[in-house]
Design an enzyme around this catalytic site. Structure first.
Site, mmCIF file in Angstrom:
data_model
loop_
_atom_site.group_PDB
_atom_site.id
_atom_site.type_symbol
_atom_site.label_atom_id
_atom_site.label_comp_id
_atom_site.label_asym_id
_atom_site.label_seq_id
_atom_site.Cartn_x
_atom_site.Cartn_y
_atom_site.Cartn_z
ATOM 1 N N GLY A 230 -24.525 -44.427 47.604
ATOM 2 C CA GLY A 230 -25.741 -45.079 46.469
ATOM 3 C C GLY A 230 -25.469 -46.584 46.550
ATOM 4 N N SER A 231 -26.350 -47.301 45.428
ATOM 5 C CA SER A 231 -26.057 -48.614 45.303
ATOM 6 C C SER A 231 -24.912 -48.457 44.339
ATOM 7 C CB SER A 231 -27.591 -49.104 44.669
ATOM 8 O OG SER A 231 -27.639 -48.403 43.823
ATOM 9 N N THR A 232 -23.680 -49.838 44.076
ATOM 10 C CA THR A 232 -23.112 -49.828 42.781
ATOM 11 C C THR A 232 -24.431 -49.947 41.244
ATOM 12 O OG1 THR A 232 -22.427 -51.348 44.622
ATOM 13 C CG2 THR A 232 -21.961 -51.826 41.766
ATOM 14 N N THR A 234 -26.739 -47.680 40.747
ATOM 15 C CA THR A 234 -26.381 -46.534 40.287
ATOM 16 C C THR A 234 -25.252 -45.843 40.103
ATOM 17 O OG1 THR A 234 -28.802 -46.406 41.720
ATOM 18 C CG2 THR A 234 -27.857 -44.217 41.166
ATOM 19 N N GLY A 235 -24.416 -46.031 40.850
ATOM 20 C CA GLY A 235 -22.938 -45.602 40.152
ATOM 21 C C GLY A 235 -22.621 -46.356 38.886
ATOM 22 N N GLU A 252 -19.293 -43.432 46.250
ATOM 23 C CA GLU A 252 -19.264 -44.483 47.932
ATOM 24 C C GLU A 252 -20.539 -45.781 47.204
ATOM 25 O OE1 GLU A 252 -17.040 -44.287 49.761
ATOM 26 O OE2 GLU A 252 -16.302 -42.080 50.861
ATOM 27 N N CYS A 286 -24.343 -48.863 55.316
ATOM 28 C CA CYS A 286 -22.517 -49.460 53.683
ATOM 29 C C CYS A 286 -21.186 -49.737 54.460
ATOM 30 C CB CYS A 286 -22.711 -48.094 53.417
ATOM 31 S SG CYS A 286 -21.545 -46.566 53.949
HETATM 32 P P1 NAD Z 1 -29.754 -45.576 45.331
HETATM 33 O O1 NAD Z 1 -28.564 -46.027 44.530
HETATM 34 O O2 NAD Z 1 -30.927 -46.745 44.617
HETATM 35 O O3 NAD Z 1 -30.397 -44.636 45.186
HETATM 36 C C1 NAD Z 1 -29.371 -42.769 45.766
HETATM 37 C C2 NAD Z 1 -29.220 -41.906 45.143
HETATM 38 O O4 NAD Z 1 -29.487 -42.541 43.800
HETATM 39 C C3 NAD Z 1 -30.987 -41.767 45.143
HETATM 40 O O5 NAD Z 1 -30.921 -40.235 45.220
HETATM 41 C C4 NAD Z 1 -31.413 -42.352 44.010
HETATM 42 O O6 NAD Z 1 -32.715 -41.119 43.797
HETATM 43 C C5 NAD Z 1 -30.946 -41.808 42.839
HETATM 44 N N1 NAD Z 1 -30.440 -42.332 41.876
HETATM 45 C C6 NAD Z 1 -31.686 -43.747 41.250
HETATM 46 N N2 NAD Z 1 -30.673 -43.713 40.269
HETATM 47 C C7 NAD Z 1 -30.191 -42.249 39.533
HETATM 48 C C8 NAD Z 1 -29.506 -42.248 38.378
HETATM 49 N N3 NAD Z 1 -29.494 -43.079 37.118
HETATM 50 N N4 NAD Z 1 -28.509 -41.187 37.749
HETATM 51 C C9 NAD Z 1 -28.483 -40.495 39.062
HETATM 52 N N5 NAD Z 1 -29.186 -40.623 40.515
HETATM 53 C C10 NAD Z 1 -29.684 -41.148 40.398
HETATM 54 O O7 NAD Z 1 -28.998 -46.064 46.520
HETATM 55 P P2 NAD Z 1 -30.324 -46.692 48.011
HETATM 56 O O8 NAD Z 1 -31.583 -47.177 47.923
HETATM 57 O O9 NAD Z 1 -30.676 -45.024 48.265
HETATM 58 O O10 NAD Z 1 -29.104 -46.053 49.005
HETATM 59 C C11 NAD Z 1 -28.426 -48.214 49.760
HETATM 60 C C12 NAD Z 1 -27.679 -48.174 49.135
HETATM 61 O O11 NAD Z 1 -25.908 -47.503 48.936
HETATM 62 C C13 NAD Z 1 -26.747 -49.509 49.501
HETATM 63 O O12 NAD Z 1 -26.562 -50.558 48.062
HETATM 64 C C14 NAD Z 1 -25.518 -49.036 50.474
HETATM 65 O O13 NAD Z 1 -24.257 -49.581 50.812
HETATM 66 C C15 NAD Z 1 -24.794 -47.483 49.353
HETATM 67 N N6 NAD Z 1 -24.433 -46.932 51.054
HETATM 68 C C16 NAD Z 1 -22.796 -46.902 50.335
HETATM 69 C C17 NAD Z 1 -22.496 -46.150 51.013
HETATM 70 C C18 NAD Z 1 -20.790 -45.363 51.311
HETATM 71 O O14 NAD Z 1 -20.885 -44.699 52.173
HETATM 72 N N7 NAD Z 1 -20.013 -46.942 50.340
HETATM 73 C C19 NAD Z 1 -22.799 -45.076 51.973
HETATM 74 C C20 NAD Z 1 -24.633 -45.289 52.291
HETATM 75 C C21 NAD Z 1 -25.609 -46.326 51.612
#
Ligand code: NAD
Length: 478
Positions: A230-232, A234-235, A252, A286
């Site tokens: 997901g997003s940086t 959230t990571g 990731e 991503c």
């Molecule tokens: P996001 O971080 O908003 O959400 C991802 C997940 O995290 C969702 O299931 C969400 O409910 C959960 N989440 C949100 N806040 C949380 C928290 N505090 N604790 C735990 N879980 C939480 O990301 P998104 O908008 O769904 O995805 C888009 C982003 O993901 C882009 O930045 C993209 O580049 C990245 N991405 C990376 C890869 C990779 O392999 N590196 C692959 C796909 C997407």
């Protein structure tokens, strides 16, 4: 009607599959991003459901580990068979919920990748490694399951990324609790339902909740490792919330991949590769090409060749077979793309195509957009657009391109385009990214490790290295 073969149900279409997985009463409305129509109702699971799922996963873990690698390999292959038997129903549901077309590198491709990654995870050999055997000392490294793995995914490739997380986790002997994105829960519930027909109860669990459930998962003492995509931002939140329980993490995260075009290319020959590098899944990927640096000697020809290719790629409702580009998945992402493109056009950058959305039209369609003569410091270059808009930056030298490519704090993928493989490899070695493709961008392969540099995350997925990341290394010395 669904038919049963060897206890695996085959669903005739997405409607039948939905009838089994969606909320039977209440639930949250999930709307098709292309048409605004109701796709289905997602169950609204909360933290109490998460507790139950973690307890089930813990109970199932020892027997699952005790089965041994060969039995698990056989079951992962059966899970791949079950997906293949339901491929069309899964692809239709994915297309409606996520928006991506059936054809092109989209919904059918994504479902195909699910079975391919399961089979690859089944196929890897994982023998103990003898690290010293000198007559005095004998030491081996084994990999043991951590226990229960929590997997949290995004909305762009909801099925495929779920499999990237669960396949190596299960193969290693862990059990899994998944938390799909709140934007695309139905796709993941359907996928897990199909896989679960062949797995013992409790081994693979799914909780369709929101951020609160994600947060609870990452701090829960019953979870040993988190696989997160997901997003940086959230990571970073997950690093903080998992600290007290010292969880293992594979992260990731976001990217802003650079492509560098050397002056020796044949622009027409590489244009289609460049296009799909950037516009795969309508740019919502991503490791898509998100900023293209082109040497001035071939700049105009590249702009022209890309515009020609892009003009022949139909965008529209995913279930219409002709389309290969679709809508943005949600309004928030549409607004991000719109505002970044506006910052480019306001700055006087040259619009080769697109950049003129119809805000009142049905669906979150943003037109395929190519922007030339753009300042390298424009927000459309510096920030992740995650949509169908590519900035093409003119550079005077390859040195300048390398410097600009490395100037951001992210580094998931990158690409170098050249007729001379050796020259391209020399440039590749100087790029700060987890993967550098040559004359390609974004081609992932279940046998090849994949992961980010800098703020794009840490740890790798795929390949034997990705499998080992799901196990605790244990040394037997003696
Ligand atoms: P996001 O971080 O908003 O959400 C991802 C997940 O995290 C969702 O299931 C969400 O409910 C959960 N989440 C949100 N806040 C949380 C928290 N505090 N604790 C735990 N879980 C939480 O990301 P998104 O908008 O769904 O995805 C888009 C982003 O993901 C882009 O930045 C993209 O580049 C990245 N991405 C990376 C890869 C990779 O392999 N590196 C692959 C796909 C997407």
């Amino acid at each position: 009607m669904s038919t049963e073969t060897n206890t695996v149900a085959t669903y005739a279409d997405a409607k039948e599959l939905l009838a089994v997985i969606q909320a039977q009463t209440g639930g949250r409305e999930i709307l098709d991003p292309a048409t605004g129509e109701l796709v289905g109702r997602a169950p609204e699971h909360g933290v109490a459901d998460l507790q139950k799922a973690i307890a089930a996963a813990r109970n199932a873990q020892r027997p699952w580990d005790a089965k041994g690698h060969d039995a698990r390999r056989a079951l992962l292959n059966k899970a791949a068979d079950a997906i293949e038997a339901n491929a069309e129903a899964l692809a239709h549901l994915l297309s409606r919920e996520q928006g991506k077309p059936l054809n092109g590198p989209n919904a059918r491709f994504e479902v195909g990748a699910c079975s391919a990654w399961l089979r690859a995870a089944a196929a890897f050999d994982l023998e103990p490694e003898v690290v010293v055997d000198d007559g005095e000392t004998y030491a081996e490294v084994h990999y043991r399951p951590f226990g229960v793995v929590g997997a949290i995914g995004p909305w762009n490739w909801p099925m495929m990324i779920s499999v990237w997380q669960l396949a190596p986790a299960l193969r290693m002997g862990n059990t899994v609790v998944m938390k799909p994105s709140e934007y695309t829960p139905l796709s993941v519930l359907a996928l897990i339902h199909v896989i679960n027909q062949v797995l013992p109860a409790g081994v693979l669990n799914v909780v369709a909740g929101g951020r609160d459930v994600g947060e609870a998962l990452t701090s829960h003492e019953g979870i040993d490792k988190i696989m997160f995509t997901g997003s940086t931002a959230t990571g970073q939140a997950i690093i903080r919330s998992s600290a007290d329980t010292v969880k293992r993490l594979t992260l990731e995260l976001g990217g802003n991949d650079a492509g560098i075009v050397l002056p020796d290319v044949d622009p027409k020959a590489i244009a289609e590769g460049l296009f799909w590098g950037a516009f795969i899944n309508t740019g919502q990927t991503c490791a898509a090409l998100k900023r293209l640096y082109v040497h001035q000697d071939v700049y105009e020809e590249i702009c022209q060749a890309l515009t020609e290719v892009a003009g022949n790629m139909p965008m529209g409702v995913g279930l219409e077979e002709a389309n290969v580009l679709g809508p943005l998945q949600n309004k928030a992402q549409y607004d991000i793309v719109d505002s970044l493109v506006r910052s480019a056009t306001d700055s006087g950058a040259r619009v080769l195509m697109g950049a003129n959305p119809q805000h009142d039209a049905t669906g979150y369609f943003y037109p395929t957009t190519l922007i030339a003569d753009i300042d390298p410091q424009n927000p459309l270059v510096l920030e992740e657009q995650f949509g169908p808009a590519l900035p093409i930056i003119k550079v005077e030298s390859i040195e300048q391109a390398i410097e600009l490519a490395n100037s951001l704090d992210v580094g998931l993928g990158a690409s170098v385009w050249s007729a001379d493989r050796d020259a391209a490899r020399k440039v590749a070695a100087r790029i700060e990214a987890g993967t550098v493709w040559i004359n390609n961008h974004g081609a992932v392969d279940p046998r090849i490790p994949f992961g980010g540099a800098k703020s794009s995350g840490y740890g790798v997925e795929f390949g034997v290295d990705g499998l080992k990341a799901l196990g605790q290394p244990q040394v037997i010395n003696g």
